[in-house]
Motif scaffolding. Structure first.
Motif, PDB file in Angstrom:
ATOM      1  N   LYS A 166       0.832  -1.175   0.154  1.00 11.37           N
ATOM      2  CA  LYS A 166      -0.159  -0.103  -0.025  1.00 11.37           C
ATOM      3  C   LYS A 166       0.992   1.193   0.086  1.00 11.37           C
ATOM      4  N   GLU A 167       0.755   2.164  -0.835  1.00 11.63           N
ATOM      5  CA  GLU A 167       1.346   3.263  -1.058  1.00 11.63           C
ATOM      6  C   GLU A 167       0.850   4.348  -0.443  1.00 11.63           C
ATOM      7  N   SER A 168       1.669   5.359   0.243  1.00  8.26           N
ATOM      8  CA  SER A 168       1.156   6.743   0.967  1.00  8.26           C
ATOM      9  C   SER A 168       2.443   7.610   0.588  1.00  8.26           C
ATOM     10  N   VAL A 169       2.111   9.050   0.953  1.00  9.64           N
ATOM     11  CA  VAL A 169       2.980   9.977   0.722  1.00  9.64           C
ATOM     12  C   VAL A 169       2.994  10.929   2.036  1.00  9.64           C
ATOM     13  N   HIS A 170       4.140  11.134   2.762  1.00 15.92           N
ATOM     14  CA  HIS A 170       4.084  11.593   3.922  1.00 15.92           C
ATOM     15  C   HIS A 170       5.051  12.738   3.921  1.00 15.92           C
TER      16      HIS A 170
END
Length: 441
Positions: A314-318
């Motif tokens: 699962k991809e996410s940007v932080h």
């Protein structure tokens, strides 16, 4: 003013600092707390001191000597003091909020204890100069007498250079031996695990052991025996073993060369100062507090970076200041960064720190007991891939500084990677009960 100008001139944007430096320059900048990125922090501090401390003080002093008209000077001076006080109160609100309770102590193993496997013959790796001579003293006064009394044969192997434990654990003949025991700290044990896991022969019946003699001992802090070498010797003699996990961390393009095993934590930070390690020059002035001071200075600069994280697909940007991927609950000098981490669950604990300076300062003040965890973006994962904003840079792995390449660092948990002699649940409980309830097995 000159002090502030020096800080301002030394400020460098994060992306430029990483991409333009050679590896030598990057590593040298970790030798002590740096001023990079201090311009915003020092500008705010300097401006506040001028407008809300120095200016009203000067106004009130001049009015008391009739240089300025008291009718106007006193209200203006008091108003400036008041505004400064209100600003302090406003930014202190996060620090004054009720603190969450510390999570209860947690035994770091989930699986039931295996049947005891008392060793008959073990290697004992000792650095004669390690821990200011503590390693040799502990061997002479504790380990050798107790093993002899218990009828356990042992072969003492002195280490002679940095990385020697890794070489020994990779090459020592295992036939006829039940364990390899290291006397040292987290760095020593990291070397042992990396050497041991790189073997190509059968190592399934050999266990590793660690007797605390280092300065940190974060790995053993999870068992509450970081200052109790006798408890570890007893565990070895009794043959209390458990299969523990390791994180395989890939940090370059070559899958056969650019990787290392982590048994504690690896961390990424937006500011070099937060990852400063080789700061022994500050030992005389600050003692063990030098680690906290360095990390706090880096956090207060308020620098952040944008990363892309892929967690179990699962991809996410932080946007964050610090990211840490823990195998253990503790790192550093007893900081309980991941209070719900287990050493054998096949998962690593990921924590992301972001927010204002005041929020980060509040988190920093609670990390010792683990109360900060409820305020983190935290989750468990078996595979973590992090894409950094720069092609190359530095990260901290089990207390060592490594350089990642081509933007990416990826960690995969190897469940049950090695056997280790561990303290029993009874030994763990004795450190806490009856003053606290214990969560876990």
């Amino acid at each position: 003013g000159g002090f502030w100008i020096c800080f301002a001139m030394s400020a460098t944007p994060y992306s430029q600092a990483i991409d333009s430096d050679s590896e030598h320059d990057l590593r040298s900048r970790l030798e002590q707390p740096t001023c990079d990125g201090s311009c915003p922090l020092m500008s705010i501090t300097f401006s506040f001191c001028i407008f809300f401390i120095a200016a009203p003080t000067i106004i009130l002093v001049l009015s008391s000597h009739d240089i300025l008209a008291a009718t106007y000077a006193i209200p203006i001076g008091c108003a400036l003091f008041g505004v400064g006080f209100l600003i302090c109160c406003f930014y202190s609100i996060p620090l004054l909020q009720p603190r969450p309770a510390n999570p209860p102590p947690t035994f770091p193993l989930t699986a039931p204890a295996q049947s005891p496997r008392p060793p008959k013959n073990v290697y004992v790796l000792v650095n004669p100069k390690g821990g200011k001579g503590n390693a040799q003293r502990i061997f002479d006064q504790l380990i050798a007498p107790k093993l002899t009394q218990a009828g356990v044969r042992f072969s003492k192997v002195p280490t002679e250079y940095s990385g020697h434990c890794r070489d020994l654990c990779r090459t020592l003949p295992l036939e006829g031996f039940d364990g390899i025991i290291a006397v040292g700290g987290d760095g020593t044990f990291n070397e042992c695990v990396n050497g041991f896991l790189s073997r190509t022969d059968d190592r399934s019946q050999v266990a590793l052991g660690l007797i605390p003699a280092g300065s940190g001992n974060s790995f053993l802090h999870d068992f509450c025996v970081q200052n109790h070498p006798e408890a570890l010797v007893d565990a070895i003699i009794a043959g209390n073993v458990a299969p523990l996990d390791a994180n395989r961390v890939q940090y370059g393009d070559n899958p056969e060369r650019d990787f290392v095993y982590s048994i504690n934590v690896f961390a990424l930070s937006a500011d070099h100062c937060m990852g400063a390690l080789n700061i022994d020059k500050w030992r005389g002035l600050l003692g063990t507090a030098r680690y906290d001071v360095c990390a706090l200075w880096g956090l207060l600069k308020g620098r952040s970076m944008r990363i892309k994280a892929t967690v179990d697909g699962k991809e996410s940007v932080h946007d964050l200041s610090v990211a840490f991927i823990n195998n253990t609950q503790h790192f550093g000098k007893g900081m309980r960064a991941a209070p719900f981490a287990y050493l054998d669950d096949g998962m690593c604990d990921v924590g992301l720190i972001a927010g204002s300076r005041c929020r980060i300062l509040r988190l920093f003040s609670m990390v010792k007991g683990g109360a900060h965890h409820s305020m983190l973006s935290a989750f468990k994962a078996s595979n973590v891939r992090i894409e950094m904003p720069t092609r190359e840079g530095l990260f901290n792995l089990d207390g060592e500084v490594l350089r990642f390449k081509n933007h990416v660092i990826e960690a995969k948990v190897i469940k049950g990677a090695f056997l280790m002699y561990v303290p029993t649940r009874k030994q763990f409980d004795s450190k806490y009960l009856p003053t606290a309830s214990v969560v876990g097995m």
